[in-house]
Design an enzyme around this catalytic site. Structure first.
Site, PDB file in Angstrom:
ATOM      1  N   TYR A 257     -99.194  36.992  40.312  1.00  0.00           N
ATOM      2  CA  TYR A 257     -99.779  35.605  39.135  1.00  0.00           C
ATOM      3  C   TYR A 257    -101.752  35.053  39.302  1.00  0.00           C
ATOM      4  CZ  TYR A 257     -99.686  31.898  36.260  1.00  0.00           C
ATOM      5  OH  TYR A 257     -99.364  30.609  35.410  1.00  0.00           O
TER       6      TYR A 257
ATOM      7  N   TRP B  45    -105.151  34.821  35.947  1.00  0.00           N
ATOM      8  CA  TRP B  45    -105.588  34.584  34.697  1.00  0.00           C
ATOM      9  C   TRP B  45    -106.347  35.905  34.472  1.00  0.00           C
ATOM     10  CZ3 TRP B  45    -106.722  31.756  30.408  1.00  0.00           C
ATOM     11  CH2 TRP B  45    -105.755  30.463  29.950  1.00  0.00           C
TER      12      TRP B  45
HETATM   13  N1  LIG Z   1    -103.150  21.342  41.886  1.00  0.00           N
HETATM   14  C1  LIG Z   1    -103.110  22.055  40.767  1.00  0.00           C
HETATM   15  N2  LIG Z   1    -102.862  24.101  40.428  1.00  0.00           N
HETATM   16  C2  LIG Z   1    -102.403  24.159  40.012  1.00  0.00           C
HETATM   17  C3  LIG Z   1    -102.914  23.824  38.202  1.00  0.00           C
HETATM   18  C4  LIG Z   1    -102.687  22.124  38.684  1.00  0.00           C
HETATM   19  O1  LIG Z   1    -103.302  21.301  37.668  1.00  0.00           O
HETATM   20  N3  LIG Z   1    -102.785  21.164  39.796  1.00  0.00           N
HETATM   21  N4  LIG Z   1    -102.219  24.521  37.366  1.00  0.00           N
HETATM   22  C5  LIG Z   1    -102.146  25.852  37.705  1.00  0.00           C
HETATM   23  C6  LIG Z   1    -102.146  26.309  36.529  1.00  0.00           C
HETATM   24  S1  LIG Z   1    -101.914  25.737  34.687  1.00  0.00           S
HETATM   25  C7  LIG Z   1    -102.387  27.759  36.589  1.00  0.00           C
HETATM   26  S2  LIG Z   1    -102.689  28.847  35.407  1.00  0.00           S
HETATM   27  C8  LIG Z   1    -102.527  28.519  37.522  1.00  0.00           C
HETATM   28  C9  LIG Z   1    -104.150  29.170  38.280  1.00  0.00           C
HETATM   29  O2  LIG Z   1    -104.305  30.420  38.880  1.00  0.00           O
HETATM   30  P1  LIG Z   1    -104.771  31.547  38.326  1.00  0.00           P
HETATM   31  O3  LIG Z   1    -104.610  32.295  37.423  1.00  0.00           O
HETATM   32  O4  LIG Z   1    -104.212  32.126  39.748  1.00  0.00           O
HETATM   33  O5  LIG Z   1    -106.764  31.375  38.168  1.00  0.00           O
HETATM   34  P2  LIG Z   1    -108.319  31.423  38.438  1.00  0.00           P
HETATM   35  O6  LIG Z   1    -109.309  31.734  39.173  1.00  0.00           O
HETATM   36  O7  LIG Z   1    -108.474  32.207  36.604  1.00  0.00           O
HETATM   37  O8  LIG Z   1    -107.203  33.299  38.910  1.00  0.00           O
HETATM   38  C10 LIG Z   1    -108.131  34.501  38.749  1.00  0.00           C
HETATM   39  C11 LIG Z   1    -108.696  35.586  39.184  1.00  0.00           C
HETATM   40  O9  LIG Z   1    -108.342  36.739  38.938  1.00  0.00           O
HETATM   41  C12 LIG Z   1    -109.818  37.280  39.298  1.00  0.00           C
HETATM   42  N5  LIG Z   1    -110.061  38.014  38.627  1.00  0.00           N
HETATM   43  C13 LIG Z   1    -110.640  38.176  36.742  1.00  0.00           C
HETATM   44  N6  LIG Z   1    -111.329  38.801  36.543  1.00  0.00           N
HETATM   45  C14 LIG Z   1    -110.612  40.204  37.271  1.00  0.00           C
HETATM   46  C15 LIG Z   1    -110.623  41.387  37.109  1.00  0.00           C
HETATM   47  O10 LIG Z   1    -110.567  42.477  35.677  1.00  0.00           O
HETATM   48  N7  LIG Z   1    -109.991  42.368  37.685  1.00  0.00           N
HETATM   49  C16 LIG Z   1    -109.603  41.679  38.997  1.00  0.00           C
HETATM   50  N8  LIG Z   1    -108.631  42.683  39.772  1.00  0.00           N
HETATM   51  N9  LIG Z   1    -109.874  40.220  39.472  1.00  0.00           N
HETATM   52  C17 LIG Z   1    -109.731  40.015  38.453  1.00  0.00           C
HETATM   53  C18 LIG Z   1    -110.870  36.507  39.279  1.00  0.00           C
HETATM   54  O11 LIG Z   1    -112.058  36.265  39.586  1.00  0.00           O
HETATM   55  C19 LIG Z   1    -110.300  35.335  39.367  1.00  0.00           C
HETATM   56  O12 LIG Z   1    -110.217  34.685  41.094  1.00  0.00           O
HETATM   57  O13 LIG Z   1    -103.595  27.042  38.807  1.00  0.00           O
HETATM   58  C20 LIG Z   1    -102.594  25.806  39.245  1.00  0.00           C
HETATM   59  N10 LIG Z   1    -102.857  25.002  40.208  1.00  0.00           N
HETATM   60  N1  LIG Z   2    -111.594  23.916  30.563  1.00  0.00           N
HETATM   61  C1  LIG Z   2    -110.939  24.384  30.561  1.00  0.00           C
HETATM   62  N2  LIG Z   2    -109.571  24.667  29.547  1.00  0.00           N
HETATM   63  C2  LIG Z   2    -108.503  24.713  30.055  1.00  0.00           C
HETATM   64  C3  LIG Z   2    -108.365  25.032  31.735  1.00  0.00           C
HETATM   65  C4  LIG Z   2    -108.931  25.494  32.767  1.00  0.00           C
HETATM   66  O1  LIG Z   2    -108.939  25.770  33.882  1.00  0.00           O
HETATM   67  N3  LIG Z   2    -110.706  25.110  32.386  1.00  0.00           N
HETATM   68  N4  LIG Z   2    -106.950  25.733  32.010  1.00  0.00           N
HETATM   69  C5  LIG Z   2    -105.857  25.951  31.452  1.00  0.00           C
HETATM   70  C6  LIG Z   2    -103.983  25.875  31.486  1.00  0.00           C
HETATM   71  S1  LIG Z   2    -103.832  27.518  32.381  1.00  0.00           S
HETATM   72  C7  LIG Z   2    -103.753  25.571  31.296  1.00  0.00           C
HETATM   73  S2  LIG Z   2    -101.963  25.305  31.902  1.00  0.00           S
HETATM   74  C8  LIG Z   2    -103.596  24.562  30.576  1.00  0.00           C
HETATM   75  C9  LIG Z   2    -102.743  23.027  31.074  1.00  0.00           C
HETATM   76  O2  LIG Z   2    -103.123  21.909  29.598  1.00  0.00           O
HETATM   77  P1  LIG Z   2    -102.769  20.885  30.699  1.00  0.00           P
HETATM   78  O3  LIG Z   2    -101.563  20.998  31.546  1.00  0.00           O
HETATM   79  O4  LIG Z   2    -102.652  20.024  29.626  1.00  0.00           O
HETATM   80  O5  LIG Z   2    -104.160  20.200  31.453  1.00  0.00           O
HETATM   81  P2  LIG Z   2    -104.498  19.350  32.366  1.00  0.00           P
HETATM   82  O6  LIG Z   2    -105.713  18.978  32.668  1.00  0.00           O
HETATM   83  O7  LIG Z   2    -104.232  19.177  33.858  1.00  0.00           O
HETATM   84  O8  LIG Z   2    -103.839  17.456  32.612  1.00  0.00           O
HETATM   85  C10 LIG Z   2    -103.480  17.041  30.746  1.00  0.00           C
HETATM   86  C11 LIG Z   2    -104.083  15.358  31.237  1.00  0.00           C
HETATM   87  O9  LIG Z   2    -102.649  15.074  31.807  1.00  0.00           O
HETATM   88  C12 LIG Z   2    -102.701  14.376  32.155  1.00  0.00           C
HETATM   89  N5  LIG Z   2    -101.459  13.379  33.522  1.00  0.00           N
HETATM   90  C13 LIG Z   2    -101.367  13.927  34.390  1.00  0.00           C
HETATM   91  N6  LIG Z   2    -100.498  14.028  35.127  1.00  0.00           N
HETATM   92  C14 LIG Z   2     -99.498  12.813  33.693  1.00  0.00           C
HETATM   93  C15 LIG Z   2     -98.188  12.243  33.887  1.00  0.00           C
HETATM   94  O10 LIG Z   2     -97.116  12.262  34.441  1.00  0.00           O
HETATM   95  N7  LIG Z   2     -98.086  11.675  33.088  1.00  0.00           N
HETATM   96  C16 LIG Z   2     -99.373  11.391  31.749  1.00  0.00           C
HETATM   97  N8  LIG Z   2     -98.671  10.574  30.542  1.00  0.00           N
HETATM   98  N9  LIG Z   2    -100.857  11.947  32.243  1.00  0.00           N
HETATM   99  C17 LIG Z   2    -100.671  12.828  33.114  1.00  0.00           C
HETATM  100  C18 LIG Z   2    -103.542  14.060  32.980  1.00  0.00           C
HETATM  101  O11 LIG Z   2    -104.906  13.024  32.966  1.00  0.00           O
HETATM  102  C19 LIG Z   2    -104.649  14.832  32.489  1.00  0.00           C
HETATM  103  O12 LIG Z   2    -106.156  14.872  32.461  1.00  0.00           O
HETATM  104  O13 LIG Z   2    -105.311  23.824  30.313  1.00  0.00           O
HETATM  105  C20 LIG Z   2    -105.597  25.411  29.945  1.00  0.00           C
HETATM  106  N10 LIG Z   2    -107.905  24.820  29.487  1.00  0.00           N
HETATM  107 MO   LIG Z   3    -102.079  27.155  33.306  1.00  0.00          MO
END
Ligand SMILES: Nc1nc2c(c(=O)[nH]1)N[C@H]1C(S)=C(S)[C@@H](COP(=O)(O)OP(=O)(O)OC[C@H]3O[C@@H](n4cnc5c(=O)[nH]c(N)nc54)[C@H](O)[C@@H]3O)O[C@H]1N2
Ligand SMILES: Nc1nc2c(c(=O)[nH]1)N[C@H]1C(S)=C(S)[C@@H](COP(=O)(O)OP(=O)(O)OC[C@H]3O[C@@H](n4cnc5c(=O)[nH]c(N)nc54)[C@H](O)[C@@H]3O)O[C@H]1N2
Ligand SMILES: [Mo]
Length: 769
Positions: free
Chosen positions: A109, A111
């Site tokens: 899993y 991005w």
């Molecule tokens: N505590 C907490 N944890 C969270 C979240 C949160 O809100 N709170 N959010 C969650 C969410 S929504 C998400 S989507 C995940 C994201 O989690 P990930 O998608 O696993 O995070 P990334 O750092 O984007 O990891 C992508 C990796 O792919 C590598 N990569 C990029 N390009 C290439 C390529 O061309 N080839 C290869 N082999 N590798 C490549 C990058 O260097 C990077 O290390 O994290 C989750 N974790």
């Molecule tokens: N710049 C940037 N943009 C991103 C990403 C990134 O890594 N960097 N990741 C992308 C990805 S993979 C995803 S999945 C999306 C995620 O998008 P979201 O899940 O919407 O983003 P978050 O920043 O985790 O959360 C948004 C806000 O929710 C509020 N929040 C948290 N818990 C609660 C709760 O229990 N109740 C209420 N009311 N509010 C709460 C927090 O204050 C937080 O700032 O973002 C995407 N956009």
């Molecule tokens: Mo995500």
């Protein structure tokens, strides 16, 4: 000589400016109305010390340490590509022969890249699928609970993934927009697959200028921009469901629900009503009841409910709301509430999830597929819901309940990751590492020495997108981008597909894997298929040569506003939803039939085990939210200047209310220790009234840097919140990540502060010359 090449990343399309073979600048795409700030980090990341220069194997693995080995603290030994390929091929064949296909965890899993052909995870799945199968991962970390729930109750995930009612329709029709989790601007920096147009900010601004009133229901004031003039309702985290039930109670007491809509378009409202009024459990969900749970004043609850019932209202929640224990409930409750208001399917009214979660939600666009790479079915069919990865590693042979099914957890002997970082994305990292160490062998393909590469046995250096040709495309964006190769591979890095083709060769299926196409033939093939799909929908796009030379294709936006569920609302008999009853399932017989006590057939309030109202808050009185970073994409670009400039003494920031800081004698700018029973991390303190008392917030993405590499209980000196987060499924229905349910305590950092070492190669490895 300066060369300029069109290119793209999840954080935006750009022009790669190359001098003497090096990327010197990523210049924003000219057509982008609001290009993102993350591009500035690209030269640092692409050429920085964190790049992996060549293949490596962990010293202990070479000595024969397999299952139970300790990973992350060992030396790496440089090896040739030939040796690396041979070792991986032999080990994959051995594991498959001795333990069967499901013993290879290849879900991988993450991005990975915007480019759709070189998308590492897609290609790894193809390779492993053709080799006989693997254990895969379904759903995602973003909205795993929500995407399991919505098909049951609304018959579609479009309400999360887009196409949703667009911002134009909101600007023209909405009077009130209730935003659980706000509309965080920073999330609009990112589009999965790359974006040519960051339109989120200007569209949101237009809606504000048109007079929409926004309510930011969130512990953090910064979840809406000042120009929205939003009312801030600083709710306790994880209590949104209680708030919604109480708003429903107010609407019911006032008799303001849209009974015609409820009768015509929904099923099960009676049971929801009985629950809200307390007929089923003896607890009426009054504003007084909810106020004690949420700390939102009774008067605010009442006023917002009546306002919503009296004016065209759009209800939205960020994806974060459901990344919590029982995260299905607030989303389901919000669907029921929106149904009571009767606005679903009407212009500017109704419900959608994630207007504030990612760029492109609600952006006007024609409904076209994105350009996509080739895929293969997993012949062994084994899978887990993605966020249950540690449980998979911990309890082989046992059953995991998920969405009405009983999944048998395979015994994982080989872990393989390409294009994702579980030591970024997963919760409770110490526990993950203990499970991880049960594997015989871990293979990781990565461009950088991220935490997942550091915890591998065999490390295969991958190119970044700049080192190859590709096509960037997202179903949420109007632009398709030609990603021209801009520089030669850094060090000995190779393309993921080429690594996998060599492995396929070793196993005798290279021709099937490559389909005898090279990169250029694949890009033309993929583009050609997309062009045909466009033509079937009456949209003409130029041929490949024209597209490639121009650097992009633009699909003009439609002229009409799009209103989701409009056909259904107009005639639910003729245009039923894809649910068992064809209607909005406020009560779902299917879900009730699963027999999970925590998810009866309608939305309910459950107290999370970790939140400010739980007994555990005596010991750990602060609720820690871990949100998406404004300075990078997850862990990506953490080694760049934008992320570095935002840290305090090199540590990730943590926001805290002045009252909580004063109570602990802490001051702005100091390094602190954030801890609970799961571990401890260092962070840099930001004291701000923008976060409500009792809540602290920290971005995800600082690379995990245990003070003692290889230890599963060592403090992270860099500030990775996932050391502290709770690793439980949202419920047996969704089994999503519950990262937001996490209590901590905070004190000043005592004693010596160890340096951050995670942005340079680990022992035994060299930097790229
Ligand atoms: N505590 C907490 N944890 C969270 C979240 C949160 O809100 N709170 N959010 C969650 C969410 S929504 C998400 S989507 C995940 C994201 O989690 P990930 O998608 O696993 O995070 P990334 O750092 O984007 O990891 C992508 C990796 O792919 C590598 N990569 C990029 N390009 C290439 C390529 O061309 N080839 C290869 N082999 N590798 C490549 C990058 O260097 C990077 O290390 O994290 C989750 N974790
Ligand atoms: N710049 C940037 N943009 C991103 C990403 C990134 O890594 N960097 N990741 C992308 C990805 S993979 C995803 S999945 C999306 C995620 O998008 P979201 O899940 O919407 O983003 P978050 O920043 O985790 O959360 C948004 C806000 O929710 C509020 N929040 C948290 N818990 C609660 C709760 O229990 N109740 C209420 N009311 N509010 C709460 C927090 O204050 C937080 O700032 O973002 C995407 N956009
Ligand atoms: Mo995500």
């Amino acid at each position: 000589m300066t060369e300029i090449k069109p290119h793209s990343a999840h954080w935006g399309a750009f022009e790669a400016v190359v001098e003497a073979g090096r990327l010197v600048e990523a210049r924003p795409f000219r057509r982008d109305p609001f290009p993102g700030s993350l591009l500035a980090s690209m030269p640092d990341a692409v050429h920085g010390a964190a790049r992996i220069d060549r293949p490596y194997i962990r010293a202990g693995w070479l000595r024969g340490e397999r299952r139970g080995a300790s990973r992350g603290g060992d030396n790496f030994v440089p090896v040739s590509w030939d040796e690396a390929i041979r070792r991986v091929a032999e080990e994959a064949a051995r594991v498959r022969a001795e333990h069967g296909a499901p013993s290879i965890l290849g879900g991988s899993y993450g991005w990975s890249s915007a480019g759709r052909y070189h998308h590492a995870r897609t290609q790894l799945h193809r390779y492993l699928g053709m080799a006989g199968g693997f254990t895969s991962q379904v759903t995602n970390y973003s909205y795993g609970a929500g995407m399991t729930l919505m098909p049951h109750i609304l018959g579609t995930n479009e309400v999360i993934q887009g196409r949703v009612t667009d911002w134009g329709s909101i600007a023209r029709n909405t009077k009130l927009m209730l935003c659980l989790g706000g509309l965080p601007r920073k999330n609009g920096l990112v589009t999965a697959g790359g974006g040519g147009a960051h339109e989120y900010l200007p569209l949101m601004r237009q809606a504000a200028e048109a007079g929409v009133r926004f309510v930011n229901i969130s512990p953090f004031r910064g979840d809406t921009e000042d120009f929205l003039n939003a009312e801030w309702v600083p709710i306790r985290p994880n209590t949104d469901a209680a708030l919604i039930f109480a708003m429903a109670h107010v609407v019911l007491e006032a008799g303001l629900q849209d009974s015609a809509f409820l009768d015509r378009c929904t099923v099960g409202f009676d049971r929801f009503r009985d629950y809200v009024l307390g007929a089923t459990d003896g607890t009426p969900k009054t504003p007084e009841w909810a106020s004690a749970i949420t700390e939102v004043p009774v008067e605010t609850i009442r006023r917002l409910a009546l306002e919503a019932a009296g004016a065209p209202t759009m209800c939205t929640a960020t994806w974060s709301i459901q990344r919590a224990e029982h995260g299905e409930q607030p989303w389901w409750a919000l669907v029921a509430f929106a149904a009571m208001l009767g606005g679903i399917g009407k212009p500017g009214r109704g419900i959608a999830f994630g207007y504030g979660s990612i760029n492109g939600m609600g952006t006007p666009r024609v409904d076209l597929p994105s350009v996509s790479g080739p895929s293969v079915r997993n012949p062994c069919g084994a899978y887990i819901p993605v966020a249950r990865v540690t449980e998979l590693l911990e309890r082989p042979g046992e059953i995991l309940q998920y969405n009405g099914r009983d999944l048998l957890l395979p015994d994982i002997r080989m872990i393989w990751w390409a294009g994702g970082n579980p030591f970024h994305h997963h919760q409770d990292l110490g526990r993950l590492l203990r499970g991880w160490n049960r594997a015989d062998t871990v293979v990781v393909q990565e461009p950088w020495w991220t935490a997942v590469a550091r915890h591998a046995d065999i490390v295969l250096p991958a190119t970044t997108t700049l080192e190859r040709n590709d096509i960037g495309s997202s179903s949420r964006d109007r632009f398709v981008t030609a990603m021209h190769q801009a520089i030669a591979p850094v060090g000995l890095a190779r393309n993921d597909v080429d690594i996998l083709a060599d492995l396929a060769d070793a196993a005798g299926f290279r021709a099937a894997f490559t389909e005898q196409r090279d990169e250029s033939a694949w890009l033309q093939h993929m583009y050609g298929r997309w062009r045909q799909a466009c033509a079937r929908q009456g949209v003409e796009v130029p041929d490949f040569e024209t597209f490639w030379a121009a650097g992009h294709v633009e699909i003009p936006p439609p002229e009409q506003d799009y209103v989701q569920f409009a056909d259904f609302a107009a005639d639910p008999e003729a245009n039923p939803l894809d649910t068992p009853t064809g209607k909005v399932e406020i009560f779902s017989e299917t879900i009730a039939g699963f027999g999970y006590a925590e998810t009866p057939g309608h939305a309910v309030w459950h107290e999370p085990t970790e939140y400010l109202g739980s007994p555990m808050a005596q010991k750990y009185p602060l609720h820690m939210l871990s949100f998406q970073p404004s300075t990078r994409l997850h862990g990506q670009l953490d080694s760049g200047r934008v992320a570095a400039a935002d840290k305090i003494q090199g540590r990730e920031k943590l926001r805290m209310n002045p009252a909580d800081a004063a109570a602990r004698g802490l001051t702005d700018g100091q390094v602190i220790r954030v801890f609970n029973d799961r571990g401890a991390v260092a962070a840099g303190l930001v004291v701000t009234p923008d976060i409500r008392p009792g809540v602290v917030a920290m971005a995800t993405g600082a690379w995990w840097n245990p003070a003692r590499p290889g230890a599963t209980d060592s403090a992270c000196v860099h500030g990775n919140p996932n050391v502290l987060t709770q690793d439980i499924g949202t419920s047996r229905l969704g089994q999503g990540s519950a990262a937001q349910s996490c209590l901590v305590q905070i004190e000043a950092w005592q004693g010596e502060l160890p340096p951050v070492t995670v942005h340079t190669p680990p022992p035994g490895a060299c930097a790229v010359p």
